[in-house]
Design a protein around this motif. Sequence first.
Motif, PDB file in Angstrom:
ATOM      1  N   ALA A 162       0.827  -1.207   0.000  1.00  0.00           N
ATOM      2  CA  ALA A 162       0.000   0.000   0.000  1.00  0.00           C
ATOM      3  C   ALA A 162       0.864   1.260   0.000  1.00  0.00           C
ATOM      4  N   ARG A 163       1.825   1.317   0.910  1.00  0.00           N
ATOM      5  CA  ARG A 163       2.663   2.525   1.012  1.00  0.00           C
ATOM      6  C   ARG A 163       3.536   2.670  -0.225  1.00  0.00           C
ATOM      7  N   THR A 164       4.149   1.575  -0.617  1.00  0.00           N
ATOM      8  CA  THR A 164       4.881   1.566  -1.881  1.00  0.00           C
ATOM      9  C   THR A 164       4.272   0.460  -2.725  1.00  0.00           C
ATOM     10  N   GLY A 262      -9.365   1.830  10.963  1.00  0.00           N
ATOM     11  CA  GLY A 262      -8.436   2.955  10.780  1.00  0.00           C
ATOM     12  C   GLY A 262      -7.637   2.757   9.499  1.00  0.00           C
ATOM     13  N   HIS A 263      -6.615   3.544   9.317  1.00  0.00           N
ATOM     14  CA  HIS A 263      -5.736   3.441   8.134  1.00  0.00           C
ATOM     15  C   HIS A 263      -6.549   3.424   6.836  1.00  0.00           C
ATOM     16  N   SER A 264      -7.679   4.133   6.814  1.00  0.00           N
ATOM     17  CA  SER A 264      -8.607   3.994   5.685  1.00  0.00           C
ATOM     18  C   SER A 264      -8.762   5.266   4.856  1.00  0.00           C
ATOM     19  N   GLY A 325      -7.353  -3.546  12.265  1.00  0.00           N
ATOM     20  CA  GLY A 325      -7.645  -3.293  13.679  1.00  0.00           C
ATOM     21  C   GLY A 325      -6.521  -2.579  14.410  1.00  0.00           C
ATOM     22  N   ASP A 326      -5.505  -2.105  13.689  1.00  0.00           N
ATOM     23  CA  ASP A 326      -4.382  -1.440  14.362  1.00  0.00           C
ATOM     24  C   ASP A 326      -4.554   0.072  14.353  1.00  0.00           C
ATOM     25  N   GLU A 327      -3.949   0.698  15.339  1.00  0.00           N
ATOM     26  CA  GLU A 327      -3.743   2.150  15.393  1.00  0.00           C
ATOM     27  C   GLU A 327      -4.970   2.965  15.000  1.00  0.00           C
ATOM     28  N   VAL A 328      -6.097   2.665  15.600  1.00  0.00           N
ATOM     29  CA  VAL A 328      -7.325   3.397  15.270  1.00  0.00           C
ATOM     30  C   VAL A 328      -7.351   4.709  16.052  1.00  0.00           C
ATOM     31  N   VAL A 375      -6.656 -10.344  12.911  1.00  0.00           N
ATOM     32  CA  VAL A 375      -6.623  -8.929  13.313  1.00  0.00           C
ATOM     33  C   VAL A 375      -5.283  -8.583  13.962  1.00  0.00           C
ATOM     34  N   TRP A 376      -4.970  -7.298  14.005  1.00  0.00           N
ATOM     35  CA  TRP A 376      -3.811  -6.827  14.771  1.00  0.00           C
ATOM     36  C   TRP A 376      -4.166  -6.801  16.263  1.00  0.00           C
ATOM     37  N   ASN A 377      -3.137  -6.825  17.107  1.00  0.00           N
ATOM     38  CA  ASN A 377      -3.401  -7.096  18.521  1.00  0.00           C
ATOM     39  C   ASN A 377      -4.292  -6.096  19.267  1.00  0.00           C
ATOM     40  N   GLY A 393       0.212 -10.400  16.880  1.00  0.00           N
ATOM     41  CA  GLY A 393       0.826  -9.555  17.905  1.00  0.00           C
ATOM     42  C   GLY A 393       2.022  -8.822  17.334  1.00  0.00           C
ATOM     43  N   TRP A 394       1.859  -7.506  17.142  1.00  0.00           N
ATOM     44  CA  TRP A 394       2.950  -6.749  16.502  1.00  0.00           C
ATOM     45  C   TRP A 394       3.642  -5.785  17.451  1.00  0.00           C
ATOM     46  N   GLU A 395       2.952  -5.394  18.536  1.00  0.00           N
ATOM     47  CA  GLU A 395       3.536  -4.367  19.391  1.00  0.00           C
ATOM     48  C   GLU A 395       4.698  -4.959  20.192  1.00  0.00           C
ATOM     49  N   PHE A 418      10.811  -8.904  14.719  1.00  0.00           N
ATOM     50  CA  PHE A 418      10.383  -9.426  13.416  1.00  0.00           C
ATOM     51  C   PHE A 418       9.975  -8.364  12.398  1.00  0.00           C
ATOM     52  N   TYR A 419      10.240  -7.093  12.716  1.00  0.00           N
ATOM     53  CA  TYR A 419       9.905  -6.047  11.740  1.00  0.00           C
ATOM     54  C   TYR A 419      11.129  -5.753  10.883  1.00  0.00           C
ATOM     55  N   PHE A 420      11.052  -6.187   9.658  1.00  0.00           N
ATOM     56  CA  PHE A 420      12.213  -6.044   8.791  1.00  0.00           C
ATOM     57  C   PHE A 420      12.223  -4.701   8.060  1.00  0.00           C
ATOM     58  N   ASP A 421      11.323  -3.809   8.477  1.00  0.00           N
ATOM     59  CA  ASP A 421      11.470  -2.420   8.029  1.00  0.00           C
ATOM     60  C   ASP A 421      12.324  -1.644   9.033  1.00  0.00           C
ATOM     61  N   MET A 422      12.664  -2.284  10.164  1.00  0.00           N
ATOM     62  CA  MET A 422      13.555  -1.635  11.123  1.00  0.00           C
ATOM     63  C   MET A 422      14.982  -1.665  10.578  1.00  0.00           C
ATOM     64  N   ARG A 423      15.781  -0.713  11.043  1.00  0.00           N
ATOM     65  CA  ARG A 423      17.172  -0.671  10.599  1.00  0.00           C
ATOM     66  C   ARG A 423      17.969  -1.825  11.200  1.00  0.00           C
ATOM     67  N   ASN A 432      12.905   3.157  13.083  1.00  0.00           N
ATOM     68  CA  ASN A 432      13.644   3.013  14.335  1.00  0.00           C
ATOM     69  C   ASN A 432      12.757   2.834  15.562  1.00  0.00           C
ATOM     70  N   TRP A 433      11.428   2.821  15.384  1.00  0.00           N
ATOM     71  CA  TRP A 433      10.593   2.819  16.592  1.00  0.00           C
ATOM     72  C   TRP A 433      10.760   1.538  17.412  1.00  0.00           C
ATOM     73  N   ALA A 434      11.135   0.442  16.759  1.00  0.00           N
ATOM     74  CA  ALA A 434      11.323  -0.802  17.524  1.00  0.00           C
ATOM     75  C   ALA A 434      12.805  -1.113  17.700  1.00  0.00           C
ATOM     76  N   PHE A 467       7.171  -6.550   6.590  1.00  0.00           N
ATOM     77  CA  PHE A 467       7.912  -5.571   5.793  1.00  0.00           C
ATOM     78  C   PHE A 467       6.962  -4.467   5.365  1.00  0.00           C
ATOM     79  N   TRP A 468       6.983  -3.395   6.168  1.00  0.00           N
ATOM     80  CA  TRP A 468       6.217  -2.190   5.868  1.00  0.00           C
ATOM     81  C   TRP A 468       7.038  -1.338   4.932  1.00  0.00           C
ATOM     82  N   THR A 469       6.372  -0.587   4.048  1.00  0.00           N
ATOM     83  CA  THR A 469       7.141  -0.005   2.957  1.00  0.00           C
ATOM     84  C   THR A 469       7.079   1.515   2.847  1.00  0.00           C
ATOM     85  N   GLU A 470       6.870   2.189   3.980  1.00  0.00           N
ATOM     86  CA  GLU A 470       6.928   3.650   3.907  1.00  0.00           C
ATOM     87  C   GLU A 470       8.261   4.101   3.309  1.00  0.00           C
ATOM     88  N   LEU A 471       9.316   3.372   3.631  1.00  0.00           N
ATOM     89  CA  LEU A 471      10.649   3.809   3.220  1.00  0.00           C
ATOM     90  C   LEU A 471      11.061   3.273   1.862  1.00  0.00           C
TER      91      LEU A 471
HETATM   92  C1  TNX Z   1       3.099   0.279  12.670  1.00  0.00           C
HETATM   93  S1  TNX Z   1       2.396  -2.631  12.623  1.00  0.00           S
HETATM   94  C2  TNX Z   1       2.074   0.015  11.784  1.00  0.00           C
HETATM   95  C3  TNX Z   1       2.262   0.304  10.351  1.00  0.00           C
HETATM   96  C4  TNX Z   1       3.579   0.950  10.079  1.00  0.00           C
HETATM   97  C5  TNX Z   1       4.652   0.275  10.903  1.00  0.00           C
HETATM   98  C6  TNX Z   1       6.030   0.764  10.638  1.00  0.00           C
HETATM   99  C7  TNX Z   1       1.036  -2.014  12.417  1.00  0.00           C
HETATM  100  C8  TNX Z   1      -0.076  -2.907  12.594  1.00  0.00           C
HETATM  101  N1  TNX Z   1       0.940  -0.696  12.117  1.00  0.00           N
HETATM  102  O1  TNX Z   1       1.191   1.073   9.858  1.00  0.00           O
HETATM  103  O2  TNX Z   1       3.847   0.832   8.733  1.00  0.00           O
HETATM  104  O3  TNX Z   1       4.362   0.460  12.259  1.00  0.00           O
HETATM  105  O4  TNX Z   1       6.974  -0.037  11.261  1.00  0.00           O
END
Ligand code: TNX
Length: 674
Positions: A162-164, A262-264, A325-328, A375-377, A393-395, A418-423, A432-434, A467-471
């Motif tokens: 979605a992001r890329t 969310g994220h909609s 179901g995440d970050e609403v 769903v997300w956690n 469970g992602w948090e 397990f977040y391979f978008d982390m450095r 870098n958040w995780a 693998f989130w793709t904002e970057l």
């Molecule tokens: C959190 S993980 C998000 C994503 C971001 C990611 C970046 C999750 C369910 N939500 O929207 O792309 O962090 O690491």
Amino acid sequence: MKSSKVLILLALALVVCVPDAVAKGGAGDLGLLPLPREVELTGGEFCYTPEATLYTPNDTLAHYLADYFEVQNTIGPSTAIMVGINPSLDLPAEGYTIDVRPEGVWVSGVDYGGAFCGVQTLLQLFPPEVYEGAFRSECTIPCLHLTDWPEYSYRGMHFDVARTFSPFEELLRYVDNLSRHKINTLHLHLVDDEGWRIEILSHPELTEVGAWRGGEGNPLHSVYGRWGERYGGYYTQEQMRQLVAYAAVRNIVVVPEIDLPGHSLAIAKAHPEILCPVEKDLTRTAGYDTSNVWCVAREENYALLEDIFAELVEIFPSEYIHIGGDEVQMGSWRKCPHCSALYKAQGYTDYHQLEAHFLNRVVEILGRYGRKPAVWNEAANGGNLTTTARVHGWEAGRKAARSAERGFRTVFMSGPYFYFDMRQSDDEPGHNWAGVVTTQKCYSYRLAEQGFSKAAQANVEGFSGAFWTELLVVHGEQNPHYIDYQLYPRVCALAEVGWTDEPRRQWGDFESRLEGHHLARLESMGIHYRQGEPPQPEGKVVCPKMECRTSLPMRNEGDLAKLSAWANDYGARAKRTCREGDWIEYRFAEPLPMGAVVELTTGYRHVTRGLFPSGVVEVSGDGADFSSAGTLYNGRATLTIDTSTKSIRIRCTTTGNGDPYVFVQQPVVRVEKL
Ligand code: TNX
């Protein structure tokens, strides 16, 4: 006739006895990855010659294996490798055996997945060149008896398209390489705020509007790069069907995700009526609208969702459909008269309950099509989410474990592991958040050490990387192998975490198999994996006396003083987005040393957001007269000081950056080492 002959041969393989086994557990020498359960070297070797052929009665496998070996549709004198499925094997799902004897090789899976995983181990017994296809060289394989099955039934990798937007061919490549690591699930994040990537025939507007961002008058604005350009894409249903089929051959289930509620933003740009009828404050955001949460109380919303899921389930046969179901951001529900009325009527005490209320309605829709929700956690936080949901469970920390303790089937994909978008080290591209996620960190994850009770451990269905793709949109321009770089070898570690039982997972052993054998395989697979830490930029970082000034109103007073004192490397937030003519200036007490290199960053350091999408850099010897010294690219510029410089000013040439704020940074100044 043919297949009964095969069965006899396969049965023979099963009763092969190994009285004079020469070595136990020789898997280390073979460099197999993920580490199999039991390997017994039985003495002697099998000699593979260019004339050798492979036989399998399974047409799908025959087709797949034809890329690697000479496959014949009968058993003949040249048959040297046989691959079959034998449901009567006493093994768990995806289990298999391999027998290598001087006269041939037998791979036998308890089911299709077992045979496929057996084939992957078989390929690892060959020299790495086998992955280049059509292997016709001579080689020897030690005789052995191998029995193997996975520890976890869910071994996944997620991909945010979605992001890329990634081209369809990239998805196939992604799947192919995962399957070589016995990963069996692709979690495909198809929609998010920044893009709707799946064709919905009954609602073409979803991709017409939501698949593109940026460019003149486009409803979705640029974020994360490609400013001023129309950017995006989507997959047709036909492509997704092809992906599902391609993945199925490779023992991979594709689980699509529609991230709700969310994220909609992308769908809300096509259907603003799905949002709560609340006033949006557009002034602060310079026209950018960040409201992105579906109204829970609007009945018509569920009809639209039914339309979408009715088509989705036709494309994706997976048992589970991921519904997000995440970050609403629950602020709009609080303000919405209809959502608040519903909240009261239901006697809810926490807005997470309203979230679960929404998701439970979507679960009803899925149920009509015989599907279960993933769903997300956070979706489980309200306590009223249907227990049929599988929770991802992602948090960080215990938050990701809570669902397993509450009895939900849980897939563990916690960010710090397990977040391979982390450095992968401090000075590399990546989120870098995780924190820094190294291959070793990912590998070393152990449920018991993380405080999972025995009961909670039993609810863990498996592991997944993300693998989130904002970057990716920006880094992919600079490094076409950015996906490989972020994924490998971390996926190798993930593969073993999911496949191999904990007691036999030892980092030193893994590392020697990885380095001694597996990296060469990755190379032959054409994977541009990360080869250790990249070189550091040259020079010594210095902090000359400086004053940071800006035309932007800052959120906290005192932030500029902190930047001036080199005391805030993370950056400071302005109260609004950028406008043409905004400026940030660094005034130095003394002229900078000649040859110094100055890295200028607007926005976050790690992600191209909150920046000046375009701008010019100017320098001055006296702080009064400025001359042009360069332009910003993705909010950044690097200057080499070759003229007397007491002041550097960045001037913004765009209004709006897709965010309701700007991040102001201090520069990084490097001087040559003495
Ligand atoms: C959190 S993980 C998000 C994503 C971001 C990611 C970046 C999750 C369910 N939500 O929207 O792309 O962090 O690491």
